[in-house]
Design an enzyme around this catalytic site. Structure first.
Site, mmCIF file in Angstrom:
data_model
loop_
_atom_site.group_PDB
_atom_site.id
_atom_site.type_symbol
_atom_site.label_atom_id
_atom_site.label_comp_id
_atom_site.label_asym_id
_atom_site.label_seq_id
_atom_site.Cartn_x
_atom_site.Cartn_y
_atom_site.Cartn_z
ATOM 1 N N ILE A 1 72.144 -83.694 -69.907
ATOM 2 C CA ILE A 1 71.064 -83.715 -70.904
ATOM 3 C C ILE A 1 71.371 -82.788 -72.092
ATOM 4 O O ILE A 1 70.856 -82.994 -73.194
ATOM 5 C CB ILE A 1 69.722 -83.344 -70.223
ATOM 6 N N ASN B 1 80.349 -75.061 -60.829
ATOM 7 C CA ASN B 1 79.801 -73.709 -60.815
ATOM 8 C C ASN B 1 79.132 -73.497 -59.458
ATOM 9 O O ASN B 1 78.426 -74.375 -58.967
ATOM 10 C CB ASN B 1 78.774 -73.539 -61.931
ATOM 11 N N VAL C 1 71.497 -75.438 -61.441
ATOM 12 C CA VAL C 1 70.811 -76.441 -60.620
ATOM 13 C C VAL C 1 71.375 -76.373 -59.198
ATOM 14 O O VAL C 1 72.574 -76.606 -58.986
ATOM 15 C CB VAL C 1 70.995 -77.860 -61.211
ATOM 16 N N HIS D 1 77.240 -80.179 -57.870
ATOM 17 C CA HIS D 1 77.602 -81.118 -58.929
ATOM 18 C C HIS D 1 78.925 -80.743 -59.570
ATOM 19 O O HIS D 1 79.284 -79.573 -59.652
ATOM 20 C CB HIS D 1 76.499 -81.207 -59.995
HETATM 21 P P1 5GP Z 1 75.089 -75.821 -63.780
HETATM 22 O O1 5GP Z 1 74.894 -74.708 -64.758
HETATM 23 O O2 5GP Z 1 74.091 -75.760 -62.651
HETATM 24 O O3 5GP Z 1 76.512 -75.947 -63.295
HETATM 25 O O4 5GP Z 1 74.844 -77.141 -64.589
HETATM 26 C C1 5GP Z 1 73.654 -77.857 -64.581
HETATM 27 C C2 5GP Z 1 73.754 -78.900 -65.670
HETATM 28 O O5 5GP Z 1 72.718 -79.848 -65.479
HETATM 29 C C3 5GP Z 1 73.599 -78.338 -67.091
HETATM 30 O O6 5GP Z 1 74.741 -78.671 -67.860
HETATM 31 C C4 5GP Z 1 72.323 -78.999 -67.597
HETATM 32 O O7 5GP Z 1 72.384 -79.326 -68.963
HETATM 33 C C5 5GP Z 1 72.204 -80.234 -66.727
HETATM 34 N N1 5GP Z 1 70.839 -80.673 -66.486
HETATM 35 C C6 5GP Z 1 69.789 -79.873 -66.106
HETATM 36 N N2 5GP Z 1 68.676 -80.607 -65.965
HETATM 37 C C7 5GP Z 1 69.015 -81.887 -66.274
HETATM 38 C C8 5GP Z 1 68.266 -83.104 -66.324
HETATM 39 O O8 5GP Z 1 67.063 -83.164 -66.046
HETATM 40 N N3 5GP Z 1 68.947 -84.224 -66.679
HETATM 41 C C9 5GP Z 1 70.287 -84.209 -66.979
HETATM 42 N N4 5GP Z 1 70.861 -85.369 -67.315
HETATM 43 N N5 5GP Z 1 71.014 -83.064 -66.943
HETATM 44 C C10 5GP Z 1 70.386 -81.936 -66.598
#
Ligand code: 5GP
Ligand code: ZN
Length: 113
Positions: free
Chosen positions: A30, A86, A95, A99
């Site tokens: 997003i 991460n 999150v 992922h």
């Molecule tokens: P992290 O920092 O946990 O490795 O990455 C989480 C990623 O999820 C971030 O790049 C963030 O922009 C993405 N993200 C968080 N919420 C949403 C969402 O509701 N939809 C989408 N498509 N991406 C999300």
């Protein structure tokens, strides 16, 4: 379960899904940090890489294989791309659902943190 990525996987939260099968799903981030920024997740809720069991090790292999396939589909395979996971607070994980980030479409920074 109020996990954002579980809700994306079940379709409760809309997202730009570009691949899915019985085990995995991929969608556009997003807040993209590069022209191509995809997120690949298992449907199964695994909180982080740290909590990946031996039994799930083939899952991570499939996540990488699908990321490579998607990189080809996005037209960035030849020029190059980056896969990143991460894990935990200091690893920058926001999150809490395992992922894989697929980033590409521009020259990425030479540092990893
Ligand atoms: P992290 O920092 O946990 O490795 O990455 C989480 C990623 O999820 C971030 O790049 C963030 O922009 C993405 N993200 C968080 N919420 C949403 C969402 O509701 N939809 C989408 N498509 N991406 C999300
Ligand atoms: Zn989840």
């Amino acid at each position: 379960m109020d996990c954002i990525f579980c809700q994306i996987a079940s379709g409760k939260i809309p997202s730009d899904i570009i691949y899915q099968d019985e085990e995995l799903i991929a969608f556009r981030d997003i807040k993209p940090q590069a022209p191509v920024h995809l997120i690949i997740i298992p449907r199964k809720h695994i909180p982080s890489l740290d909590q990946l069991s031996q039994a799930d090790s083939s899952l991570i292999g499939r996540m990488i294989a699908i990321a490579n396939q998607l990189a080809k589909g996005e037209g960035i395979a030849d020029k190059g791309y980056r896969l990143a996971i991460n894990s935990g607070e200091e690893g920058g994980q926001l999150v809490p659902h395992l992922h894989l980030h697929l980033l590409g479409g521009r020259r990425l920074s030479g540092t990893l943190g």
